[in-house]
Motif scaffolding. Structure first.
Motif, short mmCIF file in Angstrom:
data_model
loop_
_atom_site.label_atom_id
_atom_site.label_comp_id
_atom_site.label_asym_id
_atom_site.label_seq_id
_atom_site.Cartn_x
_atom_site.Cartn_y
_atom_site.Cartn_z
N LEU A 92 8.26 -107.43 12.00
CA LEU A 92 8.14 -106.21 12.79
C LEU A 92 7.02 -106.32 13.82
N GLU A 93 6.02 -107.20 13.55
CA GLU A 93 4.92 -107.38 14.47
C GLU A 93 5.08 -108.65 15.31
N ASN A 94 6.25 -109.30 15.16
CA ASN A 94 6.50 -110.55 15.88
C ASN A 94 6.67 -110.28 17.37
N THR A 95 6.22 -111.21 18.18
CA THR A 95 6.33 -111.02 19.64
C THR A 95 7.74 -111.28 20.16
N ASP A 96 8.59 -111.93 19.37
CA ASP A 96 9.97 -112.21 19.81
C ASP A 96 10.83 -110.97 19.55
N PRO A 97 11.40 -110.35 20.61
CA PRO A 97 12.20 -109.13 20.40
C PRO A 97 13.40 -109.36 19.50
N ARG A 98 13.92 -110.59 19.50
CA ARG A 98 15.08 -110.86 18.61
C ARG A 98 14.65 -110.79 17.15
N MET A 99 13.46 -111.32 16.88
CA MET A 99 12.96 -111.28 15.51
C MET A 99 12.68 -109.83 15.09
N ARG A 100 12.06 -109.04 15.99
CA ARG A 100 11.82 -107.63 15.67
C ARG A 100 13.13 -106.88 15.46
N GLY A 101 14.09 -107.17 16.36
CA GLY A 101 15.40 -106.51 16.23
C GLY A 101 16.07 -106.84 14.93
N ARG A 102 15.91 -108.11 14.49
CA ARG A 102 16.53 -108.51 13.23
C ARG A 102 15.88 -107.79 12.06
N LEU B 104 16.22 -103.18 8.00
CA LEU B 104 15.72 -101.91 7.49
C LEU B 104 16.75 -100.79 7.69
N SER B 105 17.40 -100.78 8.86
CA SER B 105 18.37 -99.72 9.16
C SER B 105 19.59 -99.82 8.25
N GLN B 106 20.04 -101.05 8.00
CA GLN B 106 21.21 -101.21 7.12
C GLN B 106 20.90 -100.74 5.71
N VAL B 107 19.71 -101.03 5.25
CA VAL B 107 19.32 -100.56 3.91
C VAL B 107 19.22 -99.05 3.88
N LEU B 108 18.65 -98.46 4.95
CA LEU B 108 18.54 -97.00 4.99
C LEU B 108 19.91 -96.32 5.02
N LEU B 109 20.87 -96.92 5.70
CA LEU B 109 22.22 -96.34 5.74
C LEU B 109 22.82 -96.26 4.34
N GLU B 110 22.44 -97.21 3.48
CA GLU B 110 22.96 -97.20 2.11
C GLU B 110 22.13 -96.30 1.20
#
Length: 1065
Positions: free
Chosen positions: A94-104, A109-115
């Motif tokens: 979440l603190e990574n500078t690569d937006p792809r890593m942050r997005g992943r 987190l979002s998929q877990v929250l949906l469940e």
């Protein structure tokens, strides 16, 4: 980019650590009560869980293993770790500078929250919402996952007040929604929908800002999946009274830009959104508020002038929907333009759909203006609107030969049908004009047109019910209206008479409109038309009219019409043998049946019919079976009309059934002692006509009354107990189940026993049922008369079908099998045994009895019998078809659903196997049986089995048996329409067979073959073109067929083949 920040600027993991410390304190409190050893074990397990959690997170984020999200969600659900621990484990990405890593990381987190959103606590939801709002400012690659997380949080029940507004403000400010992909835009709409469903009051606190924000979100949307949701949101905004503020026009523009909908779903669309779905959703929005009126009505008027019919229809249907919510204020400015457009379309259009929608819209407009409350000093918009309609349409009614007369009449009737007020306002002007025009024009065709228009207005009065004296123009014109209608009834023109009869029916249905003297005149006219009018169409219409009016005026019809009909029926004339008299009596019988639509009238007509039946039996015409059949047909119609009235049904049963049985027993016992006496009542045709009379009189009896009746009828046949019959003095005893040739006439009356006992409700106990079944079984196997044997078999089967399961049923069925098997093997009664086998098999197949498979196998075995094979093959039609007198649901038979499909599944493979193994001399029997089964099978089931059976069906067309040919053709015709791809594979064989059968010596086969040749044109054009010239040449011959019906089918088929391959087909 820098680290992820929370509300107070602290890094997200640190912010979560505060919650973690709070949770740790709570855990310590709980841990104090646990044994020391269990605490150590729990700590060890927690350490192992943390390692597993970290490993799963790494696999998802860096290893691209998407399946780990479901495992992590399952871990949260079963308590292996918490959402907080998951967030801590995600800290590195979440603190990574690569937006792809942050997005992943956010995606996980979002998929877990949906469940697991339902497991979150209020404080956790608060921190997550703040985190996700902050992430809306992140790189565009991260935004889709952030929106999924917000969607999960929007479904949390513990969402703190104010957070919904906060989330939506953040989305409106930070996200350019229309630059997102379709799925991500759908997510935004879902978030809004969720908040509107659960946080309505909070969102309304935003005022018009919420509406403006949504307009920005929706503006430019193109995907139909998203539009369906967006339209629903706009509809809810309006219906649930969200503040639109100064954005009414903007909201209208953002939705009306899609009007009219122009959308064609792609082939095999998995989403299933149809054009009609979008049309209805958008229409619900546009018609939901009068605030749209000033913008929408000019748009509708513009689209009504479109060259596209779909645009016209959509505009007219939307206008109709709008009228349900609009009032005079909204319509006033646009009424002249709307009326002009509607009038033009009705006057000029060639489309019935457009005309119908125009009339519906005019009706809705008139109804809308009628609903509006009018103040005394306000301009009455309704009157001015109706005046415009009258001004443009009234003068066309004076030209009954011109093409605008009917469009004008339809417009006037559409407006008049809107309300009682519009009806009175228009009829005050129109009815006197139509009456004047009727008397002014002398030609029957012109008078018919005028009377049909008058009839339209009379039917509208019927809609409003009772005629009101103070306002009704109709009541003030009572005398001239009746005069016009009565004059039409005496006109030589049949068409004018038919319209007059319809008008008479409507006038009679208006309570209080006709005076007693006019009612008597109505009855006189109906009697004259029913009995003495040469044209049968007029006669039948008069009878139907009498049947409609009789329940309204039962005393008039029973006191005036029934006696007149009875006199005509009983009158003796010199030309007694003439065809005219027989036709008159037949019409009298039909009229007596038609008018028997009220219990009090039934009590008058039934004695007349029975008296005439006795006269026919006893008098000089005793030999006329046709006369008896006519009486029975009339009695049957009366029975059907009585069925829904319990009192009338019981009266009819008591009056008719004993009387028919008495006359039949009288005839049978006389025949047994004096064979020279006329025996019309014993002929098969007459008994077959009496069966539906007794059946219809019995099926609707209550169980108590049916039990009372059966206690008399069964002893009559078993013991000769005749005491309950009227006129029960007979020449000899009645013993239909006794042996002896002289008793053969009595045995024929088993048909009447069948009609009675097989129509009883299933819960009625039949006295001496076991004895009765044994007697029927013996009679069906030993009787030399085919009619008696068949009716005994049917009666036995009808009783077996309803018999409760158990030992008694098993014994009687075993007895039947023991009687049938020797009879089928040899002897003089093989055909009777086969008839019994067929009917018992049908009775058991219908109720899924286990013995049915054994009996069906026995029947399949008989297909190879050279003597019985053809009849056994025809028996498959009996098994699959609906039986008219027994073993159908109308007579309370036990009929299970899908019995045909089950029979097909169990037995068609056996038929196919038997066909392949049979000798050449009996193969036709298997083909005939197969074609009968397939012909009665529901077509969707047959289509699925077609590839395996088509070759046999094609072979059946080469069979010389006409029944096989006709049954197979009837089976193939719908398959050509429903399974063209499969049938195309056999086009050469089909064309050859069909063309060959168009020269069959049997007319029915020729007609069926031509229909199949016609149906071939539904196959793909590329398949048909090579055969076009050949088929057209071959179909020239049946154009000269000696039978008109064959020529008609040939013309239709050949004409369609000429069009094969033509442009635009």
């Amino acid at each position: 980019m820098g680290g992820v920040r929370g509300e107070e600027g602290a890094p997200w993991p640190r912010a979560c650590a505060l919650s973690a410390r709070g949770c740790a304190c709570a855990r310590r409190e709980r841990r104090r009560s646990l044994p020391w050893e269990r605490g150590v074990m729990a700590a060890g397990a927690a350490a192992g869980g943390a390692e597993a959690l970290a490993a799963s997170v790494r696999d998802f984020v860096t290893g691209q293993q998407d399946g780990r999200a479901a495992e992590l969600a399952a871990g949260v659900k079963d308590g292996s770790w918490t959402v907080l621990q998951l967030v801590e484990a995600l800290g590195f990405c979440l603190e990574n500078t690569d937006p792809r890593m942050r997005g992943r990381g956010i995606q996980l987190l979002s998929q877990v929250l949906l469940e697991c959103h339902s497991l979150l606590h209020e404080k956790e939801v608060l921190h997550l919402v703040l985190f996700y709002e902050n992430r809306l400012q992140d790189h565009h690659l991260v935004i889709p996952s952030v929106l999924q997380g917000l969607r999960a949080l929007s479904m949390c029940e513990v969402l703190a007040p104010g957070l919904a507004v906060s989330v939506l403000k953040a989305i409106f400010q930070e996200v350019h929604v229309q630059s997102l992909l379709q799925q991500d835009r759908y997510t935004v709409y879902s978030i809004i929908t969720n908040f509107m469903a659960t946080r309505e009051e909070e969102l309304k606190g935003l005022g018009a800002d919420f509406t403006f924000g949504f307009i920005q979100v929706m503006d430019g949307e193109k995907d139909p999946r998203n539009l369906m949701v967006a339209f629903q949101i706009v509809h809810d905004l309006i219906v649930k009274n969200y503040a639109l503020g100064p954005f009414v026009e903007e909201l209208f523009e953002v939705t009306s830009c899609y009007f009219p909908i122009d959308f064609t779903p792609p082939p095999n669309d998995p989403h299933g959104i149809q054009r009609e779905d979008l049309i209805l959703s958008l229409r619900a929005v546009l018609a939901s508020t009068p605030q749209f009126a000033e913008f929408l009505l000019p748009l509708l008027i513009e689209k009504m002038d479109s060259d596209l019919q779909s645009a016209k229809l959509d505009s007219l249907q939307t206008l109709t929907a709008c009228c349900a919510t609009y009032g005079q204020k909204e319509l006033q400015e646009f009424l002249p333009s709307l009326w002009s457009s509607l009038r033009r379309e009705v006057f000029q259009t060639a489309s019935e759909k457009v005309e119908a929608e125009c009339l519906s819209a005019l009706h809705a407009l008139s109804a809308c203006l009628s609903r509006s409350v009018l103040s005394s000093d306000a301009e009455d918009l309704l009157d001015s609107f109706l005046n415009s309609i009258l001004q443009d349409c009234r003068h066309h009614l004076c030209e009954p030969d011109m093409k605008l007369v009917w469009p004008s009449a339809k417009l006037l009737q559409a407006a008049a049908s809107a309300s009682l007020r519009t009806y009175h306002r228009l009829t005050r002007s129109i009815l006197p004009l139509l009456l004047e025009q009727y008397n002014k024009h002398s030609q029957s065709s012109q008078r018919r047109t005028i009377l049909e228009m008058l009839l339209g207005f009379l039917e509208l009065q019927q809609k409003w019910g009772h005629v009101e004296e103070d306002e009704s123009a109709l009541l003030s014109l009572q005398e001239p209206v009746c005069s016009v209608v009565f004059s039409a009834l005496t006109d030589p023109s049949v068409q004018l008479q038919l319209v007059g009869i319809r008008a008479l029916t409507v006038l009679g249905s208006l309570q209080g409109f006709l005076s007693p003297s006019e009612l008597e005149l109505v009855v006189d006219h109906l009697v004259r038309l029913a009995l003495h009018e040469e044209d049968s169409q007029t006669s039948e219409a008069a009878m139907e009219a009498a049947g409609s009016l009789a329940p309204v005026y039962p005393k008039v019809f029973s006191g005036r019409m029934v006696p007149r009909l009875g006199e005509e029926l009983q009158s003796e004339r010199k030309e007694d043998c003439s065809r005219d008299l027989r036709s008159l009596r037949q019409r009298c019988l039909q009229a007596l049946a038609a008018v028997s639509t009220h219990t009090s009238i039934v009590r008058e007509t039934v004695p007349v019919l029975l008296q005439h039946l006795q006269k026919v039996q006893k008098g000089s015409e005793a030999g006329s079976a046709q006369d008896v059949v006519c009486v029975c047909q009339s009695l049957h119609r009366v029975a059907l009309q009585c069925q829904q009235d319990a009192e009338g049904c019981w009266y009819y049963h008591q009056a008719v059934v004993p009387c028919l049985l008495a006359m039949a027993v009288q005839a049978a016992t006389q025949e047994s002692t004096h064979p020279l006496v006329s025996k019309a009542l014993l002929e098969e045709e007459v008994l077959a006509a009496m069966v539906p009379v007794i059946s219809a009189a019995t099926t609707h009896l209550s169980p108590e009354l049916a039990a009372q009746s059966v206690s008399h009828v069964v002893p009559l046949f078993l013991d000769g107990e005749v005491s309950f019959l009227p006129q029960n003095s007979f020449p000899c005893s009645f013993q239909p189940f006794e042996d002896g040739e002289c008793l053969e006439p009595q045995r024929r009356l088993v048909a009447l026993l069948m009609a009675f006992v097989c129509s009883l409700p299933r819960n009625v106990v039949i006295p001496q049922q076991e004895r009765l079944l044994r007697e029927l079984l013996a009679l069906s196997c030993s009787c030399n008369c085919p009619f008696t044997a068949t009716t005994a078999s049917k009666c036995f089967a009808g009783l077996v079908n309803k018999h409760p399961p158990g030992q008694q049923l098993d014994e009687i069925l075993q007895l039947a099998v023991n009687r049938m098997e020797p009879g089928l093997a040899e002897g003089p009664h093989r055909m009777q045994a086969l008839t019994l086998l067929l009917w018992v098999t049908k009775a058991l197949v219908l109720r899924y009895h286990p013995l049915s498979s054994h009996l069906t196998d026995k029947l399949l075995g008989l297909l190879s019998d050279t003597e019985l094979g053809p009849t056994a093959a025809d028996g498959f039609s009996l098994l699959m078809a609906e039986s008219p007198d027994v073993l159908h649901k109308g007579c309370h038979a036990d009929v299970r659903i899908m019995f045909r499909q089950r029979f097909f599944t169990d037995n068609v493979p056996k038929l196919v196997k038997g066909f392949h193994g049979a000798g050449a001399d009996v193969k036709a029997n298997y083909l005939k049986g197969l074609s009968h089964v397939l012909n009665h099978l529901p077509k969707p089931v047959l289509v699925t089995e077609l590839p395996t059976l088509l070759s046999l069906l094609l072979e059946a067309l080469s069979c010389s048996d006409r029944v096989v040919q006709l049954s197979t053709l009837s089976c193939l015709q719908p398959l050509l329409l429903e399974a063209p791809q499969i049938m195309s594979l056999h086009i050469d064989t089909l064309v050859t067979k069909f063309l060959s059968l168009t020269s069959s010596p049997t007319m029915a086969v020729r007609i069926a073959a031509l229909r199949c040749a016609h149906a071939l044109t539904s196959l793909p054009t590329t398949v048909l073109l090579p055969y076009k010239a050949r088929v057209i040449r071959a179909l020239a011959k049946p154009l000269d067929d000696k039978k008109r019906l064959v020529r008609k089918e040939a013309v239709a088929a050949r004409g369609e083949w000429f069009l094969v391959g033509s442009p635009g087909r």
